[in-house]
Design a protein around this motif. Structure first.
Motif, PDB file in Angstrom:
ATOM      1  N   LEU A 101       0.932  -1.195  -0.065  1.00  0.00           N
ATOM      2  CA  LEU A 101      -0.097  -0.027   0.063  1.00  0.00           C
ATOM      3  C   LEU A 101       0.709   1.570   0.047  1.00  0.00           C
ATOM      4  O   LEU A 101       1.653   1.490   1.157  1.00  0.00           O
ATOM      5  CB  LEU A 101      -0.939   0.110   1.197  1.00  0.00           C
ATOM      6  CG  LEU A 101      -1.701  -1.045   1.254  1.00  0.00           C
ATOM      7  CD1 LEU A 101      -2.639  -1.292   2.586  1.00  0.00           C
ATOM      8  CD2 LEU A 101      -2.858  -1.189   0.311  1.00  0.00           C
ATOM      9  N   HIS A 102       0.899   1.653  -1.351  1.00  0.00           N
ATOM     10  CA  HIS A 102       2.316   2.935  -1.489  1.00  0.00           C
ATOM     11  C   HIS A 102       1.463   4.228  -1.019  1.00  0.00           C
ATOM     12  O   HIS A 102       1.179   5.260  -1.655  1.00  0.00           O
ATOM     13  CB  HIS A 102       2.226   2.968  -2.993  1.00  0.00           C
ATOM     14  CG  HIS A 102       3.405   3.580  -3.636  1.00  0.00           C
ATOM     15  ND1 HIS A 102       4.263   4.653  -2.952  1.00  0.00           N
ATOM     16  CD2 HIS A 102       4.298   3.166  -4.692  1.00  0.00           C
ATOM     17  CE1 HIS A 102       5.185   4.845  -3.495  1.00  0.00           C
ATOM     18  NE2 HIS A 102       5.331   4.139  -4.693  1.00  0.00           N
ATOM     19  N   ASP A 138      15.055   5.840  -0.126  1.00  0.00           N
ATOM     20  CA  ASP A 138      14.407   4.594  -0.388  1.00  0.00           C
ATOM     21  C   ASP A 138      14.841   3.392   0.123  1.00  0.00           C
ATOM     22  O   ASP A 138      15.842   2.537  -0.366  1.00  0.00           O
ATOM     23  CB  ASP A 138      14.765   4.576  -1.953  1.00  0.00           C
ATOM     24  CG  ASP A 138      13.778   3.516  -2.818  1.00  0.00           C
ATOM     25  OD1 ASP A 138      12.808   3.032  -2.317  1.00  0.00           O
ATOM     26  OD2 ASP A 138      13.932   3.482  -3.967  1.00  0.00           O
ATOM     27  N   ARG A 139      14.204   3.121   1.268  1.00  0.00           N
ATOM     28  CA  ARG A 139      14.835   1.964   1.884  1.00  0.00           C
ATOM     29  C   ARG A 139      13.351   1.052   2.306  1.00  0.00           C
ATOM     30  O   ARG A 139      12.199   1.386   2.363  1.00  0.00           O
ATOM     31  CB  ARG A 139      15.074   2.458   3.530  1.00  0.00           C
ATOM     32  CG  ARG A 139      16.468   3.175   3.294  1.00  0.00           C
ATOM     33  CD  ARG A 139      16.934   3.583   4.683  1.00  0.00           C
ATOM     34  NE  ARG A 139      18.222   4.527   4.763  1.00  0.00           N
ATOM     35  CZ  ARG A 139      18.625   4.847   5.822  1.00  0.00           C
ATOM     36  NH1 ARG A 139      18.250   4.707   6.929  1.00  0.00           N
ATOM     37  NH2 ARG A 139      19.948   5.484   5.604  1.00  0.00           N
ATOM     38  N   ILE A 140      13.852  -0.125   2.486  1.00  0.00           N
ATOM     39  CA  ILE A 140      12.617  -1.362   2.710  1.00  0.00           C
ATOM     40  C   ILE A 140      13.144  -1.896   4.147  1.00  0.00           C
ATOM     41  O   ILE A 140      14.292  -2.382   4.334  1.00  0.00           O
ATOM     42  CB  ILE A 140      12.913  -2.408   1.693  1.00  0.00           C
ATOM     43  CG1 ILE A 140      12.519  -1.806   0.226  1.00  0.00           C
ATOM     44  CG2 ILE A 140      11.841  -3.331   2.011  1.00  0.00           C
ATOM     45  CD1 ILE A 140      12.666  -2.859  -0.652  1.00  0.00           C
ATOM     46  N   TYR A 141      12.362  -1.350   4.928  1.00  0.00           N
ATOM     47  CA  TYR A 141      12.815  -1.985   6.549  1.00  0.00           C
ATOM     48  C   TYR A 141      11.994  -3.254   6.646  1.00  0.00           C
ATOM     49  O   TYR A 141      10.856  -3.537   6.176  1.00  0.00           O
ATOM     50  CB  TYR A 141      12.204  -1.046   7.410  1.00  0.00           C
ATOM     51  CG  TYR A 141      13.163   0.480   7.510  1.00  0.00           C
ATOM     52  CD1 TYR A 141      14.054   0.406   8.511  1.00  0.00           C
ATOM     53  CD2 TYR A 141      13.101   1.434   6.859  1.00  0.00           C
ATOM     54  CE1 TYR A 141      14.824   1.326   8.527  1.00  0.00           C
ATOM     55  CE2 TYR A 141      13.700   2.578   6.947  1.00  0.00           C
ATOM     56  CZ  TYR A 141      14.928   2.565   7.748  1.00  0.00           C
ATOM     57  OH  TYR A 141      15.561   3.543   7.940  1.00  0.00           O
ATOM     58  N   VAL A 148       8.284   0.355   3.576  1.00  0.00           N
ATOM     59  CA  VAL A 148       9.003   0.963   2.639  1.00  0.00           C
ATOM     60  C   VAL A 148       8.994   2.616   2.819  1.00  0.00           C
ATOM     61  O   VAL A 148       7.978   3.022   2.817  1.00  0.00           O
ATOM     62  CB  VAL A 148       8.586   0.813   1.020  1.00  0.00           C
ATOM     63  CG1 VAL A 148       9.262   1.555  -0.199  1.00  0.00           C
ATOM     64  CG2 VAL A 148       8.518  -0.732   0.963  1.00  0.00           C
ATOM     65  N   ILE A 149      10.174   3.377   3.103  1.00  0.00           N
ATOM     66  CA  ILE A 149      10.256   4.721   3.155  1.00  0.00           C
ATOM     67  C   ILE A 149      10.752   5.289   1.963  1.00  0.00           C
ATOM     68  O   ILE A 149      11.818   5.124   1.600  1.00  0.00           O
ATOM     69  CB  ILE A 149      11.036   5.132   4.562  1.00  0.00           C
ATOM     70  CG1 ILE A 149      10.535   4.002   5.589  1.00  0.00           C
ATOM     71  CG2 ILE A 149      10.732   6.381   4.856  1.00  0.00           C
ATOM     72  CD1 ILE A 149       9.120   4.273   5.959  1.00  0.00           C
ATOM     73  N   TRP A 150       9.961   6.273   1.389  1.00  0.00           N
ATOM     74  CA  TRP A 150      10.349   6.566   0.166  1.00  0.00           C
ATOM     75  C   TRP A 150      10.127   8.093   0.007  1.00  0.00           C
ATOM     76  O   TRP A 150       9.145   8.805   0.443  1.00  0.00           O
ATOM     77  CB  TRP A 150       9.899   6.026  -0.898  1.00  0.00           C
ATOM     78  CG  TRP A 150      10.318   6.606  -2.466  1.00  0.00           C
ATOM     79  CD1 TRP A 150      11.200   6.259  -3.023  1.00  0.00           C
ATOM     80  CD2 TRP A 150       9.452   7.122  -3.380  1.00  0.00           C
ATOM     81  NE1 TRP A 150      11.329   7.012  -4.199  1.00  0.00           N
ATOM     82  CE2 TRP A 150      10.213   7.503  -4.376  1.00  0.00           C
ATOM     83  CE3 TRP A 150       8.137   7.583  -3.254  1.00  0.00           C
ATOM     84  CZ2 TRP A 150       9.783   8.183  -5.533  1.00  0.00           C
ATOM     85  CZ3 TRP A 150       7.487   8.373  -4.418  1.00  0.00           C
ATOM     86  CH2 TRP A 150       8.376   8.579  -5.551  1.00  0.00           C
ATOM     87  N   ASN A 151      11.021   9.056  -0.616  1.00  0.00           N
ATOM     88  CA  ASN A 151      11.029  10.243  -0.680  1.00  0.00           C
ATOM     89  C   ASN A 151      12.019  10.498  -2.125  1.00  0.00           C
ATOM     90  O   ASN A 151      13.162  10.035  -1.946  1.00  0.00           O
ATOM     91  CB  ASN A 151      11.393  11.451   0.155  1.00  0.00           C
ATOM     92  CG  ASN A 151      11.040  12.700  -0.271  1.00  0.00           C
ATOM     93  OD1 ASN A 151      11.971  13.322  -1.098  1.00  0.00           O
ATOM     94  ND2 ASN A 151       9.996  13.446   0.044  1.00  0.00           N
ATOM     95  N   CYS A 156       6.507   8.875   1.508  1.00  0.00           N
ATOM     96  CA  CYS A 156       5.836   7.552   1.402  1.00  0.00           C
ATOM     97  C   CYS A 156       6.049   6.583   2.627  1.00  0.00           C
ATOM     98  O   CYS A 156       7.330   6.393   2.646  1.00  0.00           O
ATOM     99  CB  CYS A 156       6.053   6.873   0.135  1.00  0.00           C
ATOM    100  SG  CYS A 156       5.179   7.513  -1.303  1.00  0.00           S
ATOM    101  N   VAL A 157       5.263   5.993   3.298  1.00  0.00           N
ATOM    102  CA  VAL A 157       5.282   5.043   4.223  1.00  0.00           C
ATOM    103  C   VAL A 157       4.515   4.094   4.060  1.00  0.00           C
ATOM    104  O   VAL A 157       3.214   3.997   4.345  1.00  0.00           O
ATOM    105  CB  VAL A 157       4.868   5.893   5.817  1.00  0.00           C
ATOM    106  CG1 VAL A 157       5.203   4.875   6.982  1.00  0.00           C
ATOM    107  CG2 VAL A 157       5.691   6.995   6.178  1.00  0.00           C
ATOM    108  N   GLU A 158       5.148   2.992   3.317  1.00  0.00           N
ATOM    109  CA  GLU A 158       4.159   1.971   2.620  1.00  0.00           C
ATOM    110  C   GLU A 158       4.209   0.677   3.596  1.00  0.00           C
ATOM    111  O   GLU A 158       5.499   0.342   4.021  1.00  0.00           O
ATOM    112  CB  GLU A 158       4.800   1.532   1.547  1.00  0.00           C
ATOM    113  CG  GLU A 158       5.062   2.804   0.523  1.00  0.00           C
ATOM    114  CD  GLU A 158       5.778   2.434  -0.761  1.00  0.00           C
ATOM    115  OE1 GLU A 158       5.716   1.628  -1.301  1.00  0.00           O
ATOM    116  OE2 GLU A 158       6.797   3.320  -1.176  1.00  0.00           O
ATOM    117  N   ALA A 159       3.149   0.123   3.882  1.00  0.00           N
ATOM    118  CA  ALA A 159       2.832  -1.225   4.295  1.00  0.00           C
ATOM    119  C   ALA A 159       3.382  -2.099   3.119  1.00  0.00           C
ATOM    120  O   ALA A 159       2.458  -2.019   2.105  1.00  0.00           O
ATOM    121  CB  ALA A 159       1.652  -1.515   4.969  1.00  0.00           C
TER     122      ALA A 159
END
Length: 281
Positions: free
Chosen positions: A154-155, A199-202, A229-232, A254-257
């Motif tokens: 969910l972006h 742009d990181r995938i935790y 996912v944390i993205w800017n 973006c704080v993506e589940a």
């Protein structure tokens, strides 16, 4: 007692306008099952939506909450982020009750999807608003006779009012994959502050996250999804996006589940579901 909600139009596309009795509001497109607006009770817009977004059939909208399925990014043979965000979804139900408002949309395989992803499936997204909370659940059922695997997200584009002081809390100790440098790392500080492209995938996210943006606080948690996912895009890549205005990258995070690093595997008849909940504190 519940009140059914009829399909209306938003920017020329079919949409559901959710209205909770307490004043919470949301707009959900049938195109891509794309949530493009969320206003909690007594509050302003919480999602970022680019004013240059193309509201056109077959094209993704820039902002809101795109549904990423059945492939995250370019981690597979399909088009970037899969096909779900560009497909028309079917309305299952939409209604307002005494405490909330809820819509459910469904996507099933067709000849076009089977050409690129040869699986029988049924995906559903449920959007619920109540008070100052937004709940989004994505589910998938394997309707075929063979196993299938997929990645999804969910972006969620969250609106920022103060980019220079914005931070995300709750990541301490988590391993991540940094897509900007193609390298693994570990988050040592509890706060992640924005400083250029991010742009990181935790991995293995089990605790709540908190977006701190000026005086505003958003609590974010997830179930079923193992990654966040944390993205800017930062200045260079952000200003190069044709569907985002110059400087628009300063107005979003973006704080993506997500289920990005380890695909979900479903046997015939099995179902998976992932939930992201956001609460304005």
């Amino acid at each position: 007692m519940t009140t059914p909600i009829s399909i209306t139009r938003h920017q020329g596309l079919e949409a559901i306008e959710l209205h909770a009795p307490d004043g919470a509001r949301a707009t959900l497109l049938l195109h891509g099952a794309h949530l493009v607006s969320w206003r909690p009770a007594g509050a302003d817009e919480q999602l970022y939506l680019s004013p240059k977004s193309a509201f056109t059939t077959g094209q993704a909208v820039r902002g809101g909450v795109p549904v990423i399925f059945p492939q995250f990014a370019t981690r597979g043979p399909l088009q970037r982020h899969g096909f779900a965000r560009g497909k028309p979804w079917q309305l299952v139900s939409a209604e307002s009750g005494k405490d909330d408002s809820l819509a459910v949309l469904r996507l099933t395989d067709d000849a076009a999807t089977r050409m690129v992803w040869p699986h029988a499936f049924e995906a559903e997204i449920s959007i619920r608003i109540a008070g100052r909370a937004l709940e989004m659940e994505l589910a998938c059922e394997n309707r075929g006779e063979a196993p299938l695997s997929f990645t999804a997200a969910l972006h969620t584009y969250l609106r920022l009012t103060s980019y220079m002081s914005a931070s995300l809390q709750g990541l301490s100790g988590l391993a991540y994959w940094d897509s900007t440098i193609e390298r693994a790392g570990t988050q040592h500080e509890d706060l992640l502050r924005l400083d250029g492209e991010t742009d990181r995938i935790y991995q293995d996210v089990k605790h709540d996250l908190t977006l701190r943006d000026g005086d505003r606080r958003l609590a974010i948690w997830q179930q079923g999804f193992s990654d966040a996912v944390i993205w800017n895009p930062g200045e260079e890549k952000g200003d190069a996006l044709v569907d985002m205005p110059a400087g628009g990258w300063k107005e979003m995070l973006c704080v993506e589940a997500a289920q990005a690093l380890r695909p979900i595997e479903l046997q015939p008849g099995e179902t998976w579901a992932g939930l992201q909940t956001i609460v304005l504190l």
